[in-house]
Scaffold this motif. Structure first.
Motif, PDB file in Angstrom:
ATOM      1  N   LEU A  12      -6.226   5.136   9.844  1.00  0.00           N
ATOM      2  CA  LEU A  12      -6.010   4.979   8.453  1.00  0.00           C
ATOM      3  C   LEU A  12      -5.187   3.748   8.221  1.00  0.00           C
ATOM      4  O   LEU A  12      -5.769   2.956   7.178  1.00  0.00           O
ATOM      5  N   LEU A  13      -4.106   3.687   8.744  1.00  0.00           N
ATOM      6  CA  LEU A  13      -3.279   2.373   8.454  1.00  0.00           C
ATOM      7  C   LEU A  13      -4.014   1.070   8.812  1.00  0.00           C
ATOM      8  O   LEU A  13      -3.940   0.086   7.972  1.00  0.00           O
ATOM      9  N   ALA A  14      -4.985   1.003   9.711  1.00  0.00           N
ATOM     10  CA  ALA A  14      -5.414  -0.238  10.136  1.00  0.00           C
ATOM     11  C   ALA A  14      -6.672  -0.696   8.963  1.00  0.00           C
ATOM     12  O   ALA A  14      -7.127  -1.768   8.497  1.00  0.00           O
ATOM     13  N   HIS A  15      -7.310   0.598   8.530  1.00  0.00           N
ATOM     14  CA  HIS A  15      -8.460   0.459   7.569  1.00  0.00           C
ATOM     15  C   HIS A  15      -7.798  -0.187   6.354  1.00  0.00           C
ATOM     16  O   HIS A  15      -8.385  -0.851   5.678  1.00  0.00           O
ATOM     17  N   ARG A  17       6.429   5.010  10.935  1.00  0.00           N
ATOM     18  CA  ARG A  17       6.898   4.288   9.592  1.00  0.00           C
ATOM     19  C   ARG A  17       6.238   3.989   8.695  1.00  0.00           C
ATOM     20  O   ARG A  17       6.329   3.938   7.439  1.00  0.00           O
ATOM     21  N   GLY A  18       4.702   3.602   9.107  1.00  0.00           N
ATOM     22  CA  GLY A  18       3.817   3.254   8.271  1.00  0.00           C
ATOM     23  C   GLY A  18       3.209   4.585   7.479  1.00  0.00           C
ATOM     24  O   GLY A  18       3.039   4.484   6.216  1.00  0.00           O
ATOM     25  N   ALA A  19       3.280   5.554   8.010  1.00  0.00           N
ATOM     26  CA  ALA A  19       2.923   6.841   7.344  1.00  0.00           C
ATOM     27  C   ALA A  19       4.062   7.213   6.317  1.00  0.00           C
ATOM     28  O   ALA A  19       3.884   7.637   5.086  1.00  0.00           O
ATOM     29  N   HIS A  20       5.268   7.025   6.634  1.00  0.00           N
ATOM     30  CA  HIS A  20       6.431   7.441   5.741  1.00  0.00           C
ATOM     31  C   HIS A  20       6.225   6.345   4.643  1.00  0.00           C
ATOM     32  O   HIS A  20       6.271   6.928   3.136  1.00  0.00           O
ATOM     33  N   GLU A  21       5.880   5.080   4.681  1.00  0.00           N
ATOM     34  CA  GLU A  21       5.765   4.169   3.514  1.00  0.00           C
ATOM     35  C   GLU A  21       4.699   4.583   2.778  1.00  0.00           C
ATOM     36  O   GLU A  21       4.721   4.511   1.575  1.00  0.00           O
ATOM     37  N   LEU A  22       3.564   5.175   3.245  1.00  0.00           N
ATOM     38  CA  LEU A  22       2.122   5.335   2.706  1.00  0.00           C
ATOM     39  C   LEU A  22       2.034   6.390   1.754  1.00  0.00           C
ATOM     40  O   LEU A  22       1.980   6.490   0.659  1.00  0.00           O
TER      41      LEU A  22
END
Length: 442
Positions: free
Chosen positions: A213-216, A244-249
């Motif tokens: 998901l983060l790459a997309h 950390r990407g999930a936390h931010e998203l």
């Protein structure tokens, strides 16, 4: 019901309960009574969830299986559980569901019997036994209190429901009166479309979903994710950049992780707790006590409804349990430590276990399928780091068999997640002084 991504919809608890009651009546018509096992091997969808609910709420034992299992993998499990009914197609499911209904208990009488492989390569059915009404109520309320399941929830299912975690979240939501939407398979595009249209409030995922998901979203617009109140991840170690990407998203007040296994749940950890205690998987869930033994193996004492045995496997059951001052405790062989504040840290997973995209792959099971290939003298299966899946399955073998022969055998005998992605022909396998294969060297 269509299984096209574009038609995924949120099924209400009332709709789901009605479907489950009709499934239960259909099972009765086929002669499946209380205590009987029912194999549920269906594509990811509401039908799978309804079949499991129909069973657990009427005293039948659902056995969810990956529909991709080969006959070689599925046959021994079917023989082990002696099911009264095998539901393995949507056509068969539709034929089962008529106008009659069977009343469902307000709470499940048991857990689904999920099968988990072991170091012996023999799949093991995790069986909770039947609960009395008080334990059944406690089991439901524990999950509801921890995750806040409510009638206002819409649970978006990303993972296969034959796995224990996504099934617990979906059924827990429905039992609380919430709605459930099931993606037939995860894609970032399908996820974003479902979020915009259905406004889900909760989801369970594995780190591989977050990574994709983060790459997309680096190349595509980010959907409005404000509907989520809970995003829980587990199933594999989560790389720090992904976490950390999930936390931010999603927000640190939304993201949680937990540590558990098919056998039972150990911990839960909010994003803030992880930030405050980097590396932890959280503290013991309510009603549980986690300790470590002299070998740093983690043991979890559980409430009565958390007890289990391995189906038809008393020896392995005895190895998994021991009495402690806090009550009966089980282990799945993971190593770790517990600090003075009660936070649990995993030092290593079981040394033989490969976790690929949240799926547990046991080398012994894969090795047993490959060693029978003519020309294979011996084979060792191990995990290699993989940016997308966490780990990928690899195999080293001694002998003159060709890689294509090994790949053909894997395709015939193993479900896709278990098939090695890499093969390496070697003159000898590295071993310890006692003869054990050094998988870490491979």
């Amino acid at each position: 019901m269509s299984h096209d991504e574009g038609t995924v919809r949120a099924t209400t608890a009332a709709e789901l309960r009605d479907l489950a009651s009709r499934v239960a009546a259909g099972l009765r018509g086929l002669g499946a009574g209380e205590g009987d096992r029912v194999v549920v091997s269906l594509p990811n969808g509401i039908e799978l969830l309804a079949a499991v609910w129909a069973c657990v709420a009427t005293g039948r034992v659902p056995v969810p299986l990956d529909p991709r299992l080969t006959p070689h993998e599925r046959g021994p499990i079917i023989e082990d559980v002696s099911p009264a009914v095998v539901l393995d197609s949507l056509v068969g499911f539709a034929a089962l569901v008529g106008g009659e209904r069977e009343e469902l208990d307000p709470e499940p009488r048991c857990r689904p019997m999920h099968f988990t492989s072991g170091t012996t390569g023999r799949p093991k059915g995790v069986w909770s036994g039947f609960w009395d009404p008080a334990d059944a109520r406690s089991a439901v309320l524990e999950e509801r209190d921890l995750w806040g399941f409510a009638a206002t929830d819409v649970n978006l299912v990303l993972s296969p429901l034959y796995h224990s975690a996504p099934l617990r979240f979906a059924l827990g939501t429905a039992l609380a009166g919430g709605a459930v939407a099931v993606l037939p398979a995860f894609t970032p595009e399908g996820f974003c479309e479902a979020v915009e249209r259905l406004r889900p409030t909760t989801m369970f995922c594995v780190p591989a979903h977050l990574q994709r998901l983060l790459a997309h979203l680096q190349e595509a617009p980010t959907p409005d994710l404000s509907s989520f109140r809970l995003v829980a991840h587990a199933g594999a170690p989560c790389p720090e950049p992904i976490r950390r990407g999930a936390h931010e998203l999603f927000g640190t007040d939304v993201v949680w992780e937990f540590y558990g296994s098919t056998e039972g749940q150990f911990t839960a950890c909010s994003a803030q707790e992880w930030i405050d205690h980097p590396g932890t998987v959280g503290r013991a869930r309510p009603g549980r006590v986690i300790t470590v033994d002299a070998e740093d193996e983690l043991w979890c004492a559980v409430p009565p409804w958390g007890r289990f045995s391995y189906w038809n496997y008393p020896g392995r059951t005895a190895q998994a349990w021991r009495d402690t001052p806090d009550g009966p405790a089980f282990t799945v062989g993971d190593l770790g430590r517990v600090d003075d504040a009660g936070y649990v840290y995993l030092d290593s997973r079981r040394t033989d276990l490969i976790i690929s995209g949240g799926v547990n792959v046991y080398p012994a099971e894969v090795e047993a399928a490959l060693v029978e290939v003519p020309g294979v003298v011996e084979v060792a299966v191990f995990g290699r780091p993989d940016e997308r899946w966490g780990q990928r399955v690899a195999a080293a073998y001694v002998g003159d068999a060709s890689e294509s022969e090994l790949r053909d055998a894997a395709a015939q005998r193993l479900a896709p997640p278990k098939r090695p992605k890499e093969y390496e022909q070697v003159s000898a396998l590295p071993r310890t002084a006692t003869g054990k294969v050094r998988r870490t060297e491979l």
